[in-house]
Scaffold this active site. Structure first.
Site, PDB file in Angstrom:
ATOM      1  N   ASP A 209       0.866  -1.173   0.000  1.00 49.97           N
ATOM      2  CA  ASP A 209       0.000   0.000   0.000  1.00 49.97           C
ATOM      3  C   ASP A 209       0.908   1.230   0.000  1.00 49.97           C
ATOM      4  O   ASP A 209       2.134   1.103   0.177  1.00 49.97           O
ATOM      5  CB  ASP A 209      -0.907  -0.038   1.235  1.00 49.97           C
ATOM      6  CG  ASP A 209      -1.884   1.127   1.281  1.00 49.97           C
ATOM      7  OD1 ASP A 209      -2.262   1.634   0.207  1.00 49.97           O
ATOM      8  OD2 ASP A 209      -2.253   1.539   2.399  1.00 49.97           O
TER       9      ASP A 209
ATOM     10  N   ASP B 129      -0.155   5.127   1.232  1.00 48.22           N
ATOM     11  CA  ASP B 129      -0.386   5.991   2.390  1.00 48.22           C
ATOM     12  C   ASP B 129      -0.411   5.180   3.681  1.00 48.22           C
ATOM     13  O   ASP B 129      -1.132   4.193   3.806  1.00 48.22           O
ATOM     14  CB  ASP B 129      -1.711   6.743   2.233  1.00 48.22           C
ATOM     15  CG  ASP B 129      -1.672   7.747   1.102  1.00 48.22           C
ATOM     16  OD1 ASP B 129      -1.220   8.874   1.328  1.00 48.22           O
ATOM     17  OD2 ASP B 129      -2.089   7.384  -0.016  1.00 48.22           O
TER      18      ASP B 129
ATOM     19  N   ASP C 105      -2.051  -0.827   5.631  1.00 49.20           N
ATOM     20  CA  ASP C 105      -2.493  -0.305   6.925  1.00 49.20           C
ATOM     21  C   ASP C 105      -3.985  -0.045   7.029  1.00 49.20           C
ATOM     22  O   ASP C 105      -4.490   0.261   8.113  1.00 49.20           O
ATOM     23  CB  ASP C 105      -1.768   1.016   7.210  1.00 49.20           C
ATOM     24  CG  ASP C 105      -2.300   2.159   6.344  1.00 49.20           C
ATOM     25  OD1 ASP C 105      -2.340   1.993   5.113  1.00 49.20           O
ATOM     26  OD2 ASP C 105      -2.708   3.194   6.900  1.00 49.20           O
TER      27      ASP C 105
END
Length: 385
Positions: free
Chosen positions: A125, A127, A328
């Site tokens: 991922d 961000d 996240d």
């Protein structure tokens, strides 16, 4: 074809961090299927829909709790005795949580032992994983050290970034040609030229990247672009008077950020978004870290994107392949689930707070992600000797 309706758009919320008596946000849901669509059956998604009016749900504690917990504030270190006690309690809770989701750093020997003789495929991922979560999403820059770590790991393992950002935007942030990129939560993939026919190729086509290299572009939600553009304009207009709000165009999805909005106005943001989406039953609303995301109602997510890329790379259904996905957010759970259910690989959750996940391991923040990537490179170099 009339794409509008009076149905209420479904809302999916991000699981809240674990508390003493709660493992997540639950709600009463009804089955929902979109009316007539041109998409093939395997891309249609059955989405749950809430019974009650959205505003009542916004006012309910569970929805607002989800908004509050989607990006918990950083713990402030003070000398106050009461805060020291709370910090100690938090540390105990986190250590207890890590028994179920051990650190991928302290467990690296176990991971590398399992990876012996296997080909690792790495999915990341952006961000909150490669870059810190920041107040202004346009300033979510990755550090030069992180960029170098990603560049080096990509020399040894096929590496892809799967982000909710648009494909072009995440490429601008990362700026590495060695990677494959999937934007819009996997709805805009630029990957290797297919080695075999996979998935529904009506949504894929051959193209070239900025270096002139042949690539395969896959966009399963292409027919939604006019609708997404229409909703984008409406959301920009309806939220412009809410201080701190920001509407981001991510091509196949629209993100409404409320990180800088006064908490007392969060319900207003949610209501404004709902007032637009109630006319679009073929769009759904998901909840990430301080962001509401408008996405097409199709059976496609980051988990599907991982499967697609593995097939494109010729790495699917192989016993000697170990996919690793690091992320996240709630949207990364789809990828974690794919890897867990098929016992195919490892999901690694990046989180500084305890919360339920389909991941096997955890890392606390992007700095630990960088250390893990460096460890992978060192392990590969040493194993090649």
């Amino acid at each position: 074809m009339d794409l509008k309706s009076n149905h209420i758009s479904p809302v999916l919320t991000d699981p809240a961090p674990l508390g003493k008596s709660r493992l997540g946000v639950h709600s009463s849901l009804l089955s929902y299927s979109p009316p007539g669509t041109a998409f093939p059956a395997d891309l249609l998604l059955t989405i749950p829909r809430r019974k009650n009016a959205f505003l009542d749900d916004v006012r309910s504690s569970s929805w607002l709790d989800a908004m509050k917990s989607s990006s918990p504030p950083h713990r402030k270190i003070t000398k106050d005795v009461k805060n020291d006690s709370a910090s100690t309690e938090y540390d105990i809770a986190y250590r207890t949580w890590m028994v179920k989701y051990p650190s991928a750093l302290t467990s690296f020997e176990q991971i590398s032992n399992y990876a012996k003789g296997k080909r690792i495929a790495l999915f990341l991922d952006y961000d909150g994983t490669l870059s810190p979560i920041v107040d202004n999403p346009d300033c979510a820059f990755m550090s030069d050290a992180m960029r170098m770590a990603v560049k080096r790991v990509a020399k040894h393992f096929p590496t892809a970034i799967i982000s909710g950002r648009s494909h072009d935007k995440v490429y601008e942030f990362v700026g590495l040609n060695e990677l494959y990129y999937a934007g819009s939560h996997g709805m805009d993939i630029m990957g290797p030229v297919l080695q075999s026919v996979v998935g529904d190729q009506r949504h894929g086509f051959r193209s070239t990247d900025k270096q002139g290299k042949d690539v395969n572009v896959f966009q399963p939600a292409a027919e939604f672009l006019p609708m997404i553009g229409e909703v984008l304009k409406s959301l920009v207009e309806t939220t412009k008077d809410i201080e701190g709000s920001k509407v981001e165009n991510n091509k196949f999805c629209v993100s409404v950020h409320y990180r800088n909005v006064d908490e007392k106005n969060w319900a207003v943001v949610a209501q404004r978004v709902h007032d637009i989406l109630k006319n679009y039953p073929r769009l759904r609303l998901t909840h990430g870290r301080m962001v509401l995301e408008v996405r097409p109602v199709i059976n496609w997510d980051k988990g599907k994107a991982v499967t697609f890329l593995l097939e494109s790379l010729g790495l699917s259904n192989c016993d000697d392949v170990l996919p690793i996905y690091i992320g996240d957010d709630r949207t990364d759970e789809d990828a974690f689930k794919v890897l867990r259910e098929g016992n195919k690989g490892y999901g690694i959750l990046v989180s500084a707070v305890p919360k339920e996940s389909n991941a096997y391991y955890s890392l606390r923040d992007p700095s630990e992600v960088m250390e893990f990537l460096k460890s992978l490179v060192l392990w590969r170099k040493s194993s090649a000797l």
